[in-house]
Design a protein around this motif. Structure first.
Motif, short mmCIF file in Angstrom:
data_model
loop_
_atom_site.label_atom_id
_atom_site.label_comp_id
_atom_site.label_asym_id
_atom_site.label_seq_id
_atom_site.Cartn_x
_atom_site.Cartn_y
_atom_site.Cartn_z
N VAL A 120 -2.48 5.54 -56.76
CA VAL A 120 -1.67 4.34 -56.60
C VAL A 120 -2.39 3.33 -55.70
O VAL A 120 -2.45 2.13 -55.99
N ALA A 121 -3.02 3.84 -54.62
CA ALA A 121 -3.72 2.94 -53.69
C ALA A 121 -4.93 2.30 -54.38
O ALA A 121 -5.17 1.09 -54.24
N ILE A 122 -5.67 3.11 -55.16
CA ILE A 122 -6.85 2.56 -55.86
C ILE A 122 -6.40 1.51 -56.89
O ILE A 122 -6.97 0.43 -56.99
N ASN A 123 -5.35 1.84 -57.62
CA ASN A 123 -4.83 0.90 -58.63
C ASN A 123 -4.43 -0.42 -57.98
O ASN A 123 -4.70 -1.50 -58.52
N ALA A 124 -3.81 -0.34 -56.80
CA ALA A 124 -3.41 -1.56 -56.09
C ALA A 124 -4.64 -2.37 -55.69
O ALA A 124 -4.66 -3.59 -55.78
N GLN A 125 -5.69 -1.65 -55.28
CA GLN A 125 -6.94 -2.33 -54.90
C GLN A 125 -7.57 -3.09 -56.06
O GLN A 125 -8.20 -4.12 -55.87
N LEU A 126 -7.38 -2.55 -57.29
CA LEU A 126 -7.97 -3.19 -58.47
C LEU A 126 -7.40 -4.59 -58.70
O LEU A 126 -8.01 -5.41 -59.37
N LEU A 127 -6.23 -4.84 -58.13
CA LEU A 127 -5.59 -6.15 -58.27
C LEU A 127 -6.51 -7.25 -57.73
O LEU A 127 -6.65 -8.32 -58.30
N LYS A 128 -7.18 -6.94 -56.62
CA LYS A 128 -8.08 -7.89 -55.98
C LYS A 128 -9.19 -8.27 -56.94
O LYS A 128 -9.56 -9.43 -57.07
N ARG A 129 -9.73 -7.23 -57.62
CA ARG A 129 -10.84 -7.49 -58.53
C ARG A 129 -10.37 -8.35 -59.71
O ARG A 129 -11.03 -9.29 -60.13
N LYS A 130 -9.17 -8.03 -60.21
CA LYS A 130 -8.62 -8.76 -61.34
C LYS A 130 -8.44 -10.23 -60.99
O LYS A 130 -8.80 -11.12 -61.74
N LEU A 131 -7.88 -10.50 -59.80
CA LEU A 131 -7.64 -11.88 -59.40
C LEU A 131 -8.94 -12.60 -59.09
O LEU A 131 -9.07 -13.80 -59.31
N GLY A 132 -9.92 -11.85 -58.58
CA GLY A 132 -11.22 -12.45 -58.26
C GLY A 132 -11.89 -13.05 -59.48
O GLY A 132 -12.64 -14.02 -59.38
N LYS A 133 -11.59 -12.49 -60.65
CA LYS A 133 -12.22 -12.98 -61.90
C LYS A 133 -11.65 -14.30 -62.35
O LYS A 133 -12.25 -15.01 -63.14
N LYS A 134 -10.42 -14.65 -61.91
CA LYS A 134 -9.75 -15.85 -62.42
C LYS A 134 -10.40 -17.10 -61.89
O LYS A 134 -10.77 -17.18 -60.77
N MET A 151 2.89 -3.16 -59.75
CA MET A 151 4.03 -2.44 -59.17
C MET A 151 4.60 -1.47 -60.21
O MET A 151 4.87 -0.30 -59.91
N ILE A 152 4.77 -1.98 -61.45
CA ILE A 152 5.32 -1.14 -62.52
C ILE A 152 4.36 0.01 -62.83
O ILE A 152 4.78 1.17 -62.94
N GLN A 153 3.05 -0.33 -62.95
CA GLN A 153 2.06 0.71 -63.23
C GLN A 153 2.11 1.80 -62.16
O GLN A 153 2.13 2.99 -62.46
N ASN A 154 2.17 1.38 -60.89
CA ASN A 154 2.16 2.35 -59.80
C ASN A 154 3.44 3.18 -59.77
O ASN A 154 3.41 4.36 -59.43
N LEU A 155 4.52 2.55 -60.16
CA LEU A 155 5.79 3.28 -60.23
C LEU A 155 5.69 4.39 -61.28
O LEU A 155 6.13 5.52 -61.07
#
Ligand code: AMP
Length: 275
Positions: A261-275, A216-220
């Motif tokens: 901003v939309a692509i950056n938000a999508q990257l969240l999925k990839r980040k969480l997928g790694k956990k 959220m902060i990054q996108n802001l």
């Protein structure tokens, strides 16, 4: 008596009773003594199954051999007010708990345990899991007090519990997290319910919350950054140097900021997928 109780101790005792195929006599006047045990009338005798704290309150001496292992929870059986014996239960620490606590520590989250169990068991569990502290022999109303005290010290408190007794503390905490397999009252009071009753999900939800907030902060910053640069250019601050951002290019920038901003938000999925 334990058949009428929802307490994990009761569940453990009943499991053993079923294995040994003991026949169970009828009981009358069942009563749960909040935070201390249960009582009922069985075959004309007043039977109690209670905590060591209850024995101390009643000035009944705890037999020395009752505790052979520090990690055991021991409850005492009283027949007509006299100590008749005790039942020792070993607490199994779920492997998922240790994993969850590792994640909390890595994220600088302090983990404290508040338990109705005795000091020895609490300490053994706390040491084994490497907790930051523990409160032993806690009565239900004291759990709310503990949460309040931590909040007064400026801590942001997330509390997890499963029992009826935990409900007030779950309500008081900044975030109340109920274990799905627990009682309905706890689930109704909490903000979050762990549907799989897995403590690792607490770690996951904290990491998910943090990752979402960071995005959220990054996108802001991305969205504002574009505007901070492009709006003055479109307004003509560099007109004297011969540059004005035209409406067509401005529209391209506007769309670009949305796409980034939309692509950056999508990257969240990839980040969480790694956990
Ligand atoms: P709690 O705060 O509900 O975990 O209860 C605190 C303590 O009371 C337990 O650690 C037990 O010693 C005792 N206790 C509570 N419920 C029961 C029960 N159903 N049977 C035996 N002991 C119990």
């Amino acid at each position: 008596m334990e058949q009428s109780s929802e307490h994990p101790i009761a569940v453990g005792i009943i499991k053993k009773v079923k294995e040994t195929k003991i026949s169970i006599p009828k009981l009358e006047n069942f009563n749960a003594i909040t935070g201390k045990g249960v009582e009922a009338k069985v075959e004309g005798k007043q039977i109690k199954v209670v905590s060591p704290g209850y024995l101390r309150d009643k000035k009944i001496t705890i037999p020395e051999d009752a505790y052979s292992d520090a990690a055991e929870t021991v409850v005492f059986v009283l027949i007509d007010g006299k100590l008749a014996g005790y039942i020792a239960l070993a607490d199994e620490i779920r492997p998922e708990s240790a994993e969850a606590i590792k994640v909390f520590k890595k994220n600088n989250i302090k983990v404290l345990m508040a338990t109705g169990d005795n000091e020895k068991t609490a300490k053994a569990v706390s040491d084994k899991l490497g907790l930051d502290g523990y409160y032993a022999e806690v009565l239900p109303h004291q759990k709310v007090k503990i949460v309040k005290e931590l909040q007064e010290k400026g801590e942001f408190v997330a509390m997890t519990g499963d029992g009826v007794n935990d409900a007030p503390a779950l309500a008081q905490a900044n975030v109340g997290i109920a274990v799905g397999s627990g009682t309905d009252v706890a689930a109704e009071t909490a903000d979050i319910i762990l549907v799989n009753s897995n403590p690792q999900d607490i770690a996951n939800l904290i990491l998910f919350g943090k990752a979402t907030y960071n995005k959220m902060i990054q996108n802001l910053i991305w969205a504002t950054g574009y505007n901070v640069v492009a709006i003055p250019l479109a307004a003509g601050v560099l007109y004297s140097s011969g540059f004005v951002l035209g409406p067509a290019l401005g529209a391209v920038f506007m769309s670009l900021s949305t796409i980034i901003v939309a692509i950056n938000a999508q990257l969240l999925k990839r980040k969480l997928g790694k956990k």
